[in-house]
Enzyme design. Structure first.
Site, PDB file in Angstrom:
ATOM      1  N   LYS A   1       0.843  -1.200   0.000  1.00  0.00           N
ATOM      2  CA  LYS A   1       0.000   0.000   0.000  1.00  0.00           C
ATOM      3  C   LYS A   1       0.874   1.246   0.000  1.00  0.00           C
ATOM      4  CE  LYS A   1      -3.997   1.919   2.529  1.00  0.00           C
ATOM      5  NZ  LYS A   1      -4.869   1.759   3.712  1.00  0.00           N
TER       6      LYS A   1
ATOM      7  N   SER B   1      -9.822   1.551   2.776  1.00  0.00           N
ATOM      8  CA  SER B   1      -8.962   2.324   1.904  1.00  0.00           C
ATOM      9  C   SER B   1      -7.904   1.495   1.166  1.00  0.00           C
ATOM     10  CB  SER B   1      -8.251   3.409   2.708  1.00  0.00           C
ATOM     11  OG  SER B   1      -7.365   2.848   3.648  1.00  0.00           O
TER      12      SER B   1
ATOM     13  N   SER C   1      -9.856  -0.644   7.064  1.00  0.00           N
ATOM     14  CA  SER C   1      -9.277  -0.453   5.733  1.00  0.00           C
ATOM     15  C   SER C   1      -8.507  -1.643   5.156  1.00  0.00           C
ATOM     16  CB  SER C   1      -8.362   0.768   5.724  1.00  0.00           C
ATOM     17  OG  SER C   1      -9.133   1.943   5.646  1.00  0.00           O
TER      18      SER C   1
END
Lengths: 96, 491
Positions: B79, B154, B178
């Site tokens: 990420k 997310s 997330s």
């Protein structure tokens, strides 16, 4: 009436150092934030008078480490992401 | 053999037995990414040149029988809010569009030492704020199961990339769900570890008392293995907990007889779709058939967690994101005459609308006159939830529920109403507020063929129990074959 109005949003944006481009944008933020803060008032119905706040998930106290020397970032590395540099220092606009 | 279908463990064995070279794996996966990620949008940056170079070096070591490292030759996606030295780390924000960290996050040090290969940095909601990855400054992510659907967020890019077969594992970050919610939407496995299990050093901070890094994988065993490897303290994260046992694969296949599972009625009540509720009830039956008991319980203050969470998380965010000043790194607005003007223009132009909303909300909550009313009361509510959940853990081993109230929704369907999206986090937030570990695994498919996620929450540092129950459940139900059939085309 909501705690959030146009003046609150402008005040808070100033504190957060975020320019709000125009009146229309300020009104949009006001509407959105008012909705969220109004919803948060759901908490008002809970009796929390005898509860202590929980600021952290895991109870760790006095985390210490050895105070030893280590190599810091070089000046070059520390400045490597800056857009404006002069004489090995960060350059900023005038303060006043 | 389809390389993109293989798990971390399968790839590792094939490398060790010299059936396949690291460079063949990396090459095949880049081919796959380049063929379809223009549609999916899971990567923001591909580390192709360096990854191929590293793979070739590992090929050589493989030939010489010097295959050190528990992830020798295994590709990974990370990420884009986890710092990778000298490699772009943008947080999917204009603010950090060209930011190259000068150090590696603790988790990157550990994974690099394991000889894993970084394939690229993954798309996300800007600064991890959002639940659909529609808040990325750069592009949307599409769900590999149905390209009209969001991947969740997310960590939407990280979950989509694993589902699409671009990488066998990703790391995401989880502040209010997330990692788990995108894992649920994409039909893969995602873990939010106990707060303090994984060092946050080098994770760009959103809400420091809630953030944890966690693995996203295709199956439970891989997830346990990756968490073992990224666990551990770092002296630059004083909240990471030292000297923990992290041997999650041991006993992962233990019989569930006697395990006590709690199913809070608030987790399958109002606001939860019928399909999701049915999937959870079916999962409860599966656990019973495996010898566990499942009993309905109550966490009475569940309905208040969304309010408490958004007050706390936004407060912490407003403080953490104060560092983006356009001076030391990141975007810098042109034409400012004074320093104050420079800050205001830089932050107005560098941050997207959702990030600004949260900074403004947090600044409001922490401002004079509102702190006691909002911030302190939210932190008190947090204590109430923790006590209610801790009480359950006196009697039960795990808490069961859905990961999200619905399966993945369509792109654009909810993006205009922030509050409605916030409310969707009600099931994942309790684990962040309390710091407890929680895992999402697939438990079904909706009528329209979108995955449904099941959540298992454990007591602090009880990840092993979660993995044990999840592994046994996965033997009864999984989406492994369906994942292999995904077409990755716009319909």
């Amino acid at each position: 009436m909501s705690e959030i109005n146009l003046d609150t949003v402008k005040h808070v944006a100033n504190l957060a150092r975020i320019e709000i481009q125009d009146e229309k944008a300020a009104e949009a933020f006001t509407e959105e934030l008012a909705k969220i803060v109004d919803y948060a008032h759901l908490l008002d119905e809970v009796d929390l008078s005898s509860t202590t706040p929980m600021f952290h998930a895991v109870d760790l106290k006095n985390v210490m480490r050895e105070d030893t020397e280590h190599a810091p970032l070089s000046q070059e590395e520390a400045l490597s992401n800056a857009k404006s540099v002069k004489d090995g220092q960060f350059k900023v606009p005038k303060m006043l | 053999m389809n390389i993109h279908e293989l798990t971390v463990e399968a790839l590792y064995e094939k490398i060790q037995s010299k059936e396949i070279k690291p460079s063949e794996i990396v090459g095949a996966l880049f081919d796959r990414i380049e063929a379809s990620d223009e549609t999916i949008g899971s990567f923001l940056f591909l580390n192709k040149e360096d990854a191929l170079k590293q793979a070739q070096a590992l090929d050589q070591l493989q030939e010489e029988d010097r295959m050190d490292g528990p992830l020798f030759g295994i590709p990974m996606g990370i990420k884009d809010n986890i710092c990778t030295k000298d490699i772009l780390t943008t947080c999917a924000s204009r603010m950090l569009e060209d930011f190259r960290p000068v150090y590696d996050a603790t988790v990157m040090e550990k994974l690099n030492d394991s000889n894993a290969i970084l394939m690229g940095k993954q798309n996300m909601d800007e600064f991890a704020m959002g639940g659909s990855t529609e808040n990325s400054y750069f592009k949307n992510v599409r769900n590999p199961w149905d390209t009209n659907a969001v991947p969740g967020g997310s960590s939407g890019g990280s979950a989509a990339a694993v589902a699409a077969g671009y990488v066998p594992f990703s790391l995401g970050s989880d502040t209010g769900g997330s990692v788990r919610q995108p894992a649920a939407f994409c039909g893969v496995v995602g873990m939010k570890p106990t707060y303090g299990r994984v060092s946050r050093y080098g994770l760009v901070a959103f809400a420091s008392s809630l953030d944890q890094i966690g693995p996203i994988t295709r199956n439970v065993r891989d997830n346990a293995k990756i968490l073992e490897l990224i666990s551990g303290t770092h002296n630059k994260d004083a909240t990471s907990v030292p000297d923990l046992d992290a041997d999650f694969l041991k006993g992962i296949d233990k019989d569930l007889t006697g395990m006590k599972i709690a199913l809070p009625k608030e987790f399958i009540g109002e606001g939860i779709s019928t399909e999701v509720e049915e999937s959870v009830k079916k999962a409860a039956e599966t656990f019973r058939s495996l010898g566990a008991t499942v009993e309905e319980v109550s966490i009475p203050h569940t309905k208040y967690v969304v309010s408490a969470y958004y007050l706390i998380a936004s407060s912490e965010a407003s403080s953490n994101l104060a560092r983006f000043d356009g001076i030391r790194y990141g975007y810098k607005a042109e034409g400012a005459e004074t320093l104050e003007e420079h800050y205001k223009k830089t932050r107005a132009e560098g941050f997207g609308p959702e990030v600004k909303r949260r900074i403004l909300l947090g600044t409001f909550v922490l401002s004079a006159g509102h702190y006691d009313q909002h911030y302190i009361r939210a932190q008190k509510l947090r204590g109430v939830i923790e006590k209610e959940m801790k009480d359950l853990f006196n009697e039960y081993d795990l808490i069961l529920g859905p990961t999200a109230p619905t399966p993945a929704y369509n792109i654009g369907e909810k993006s205009d109403d922030q509050l409605e999206m916030y409310k969707d986090d009600i099931l994942t937030i309790p684990a962040n507020l309390t710091g407890m570990p929680a895992l999402s695994i697939p438990s079904g498919l909706s009528g329209s063929g979108r995955p449904i996620g099941l959540q298992l929450i454990g007591d602090h540092f009880d990840e092993q129990k979660i993995y044990n129950a999840a592994f046994k459940f996965e033997e009864q139900f999984n989406l492994h074959e369906e994942l292999k059939q995904l077409k990755l085309e716009v319909r």
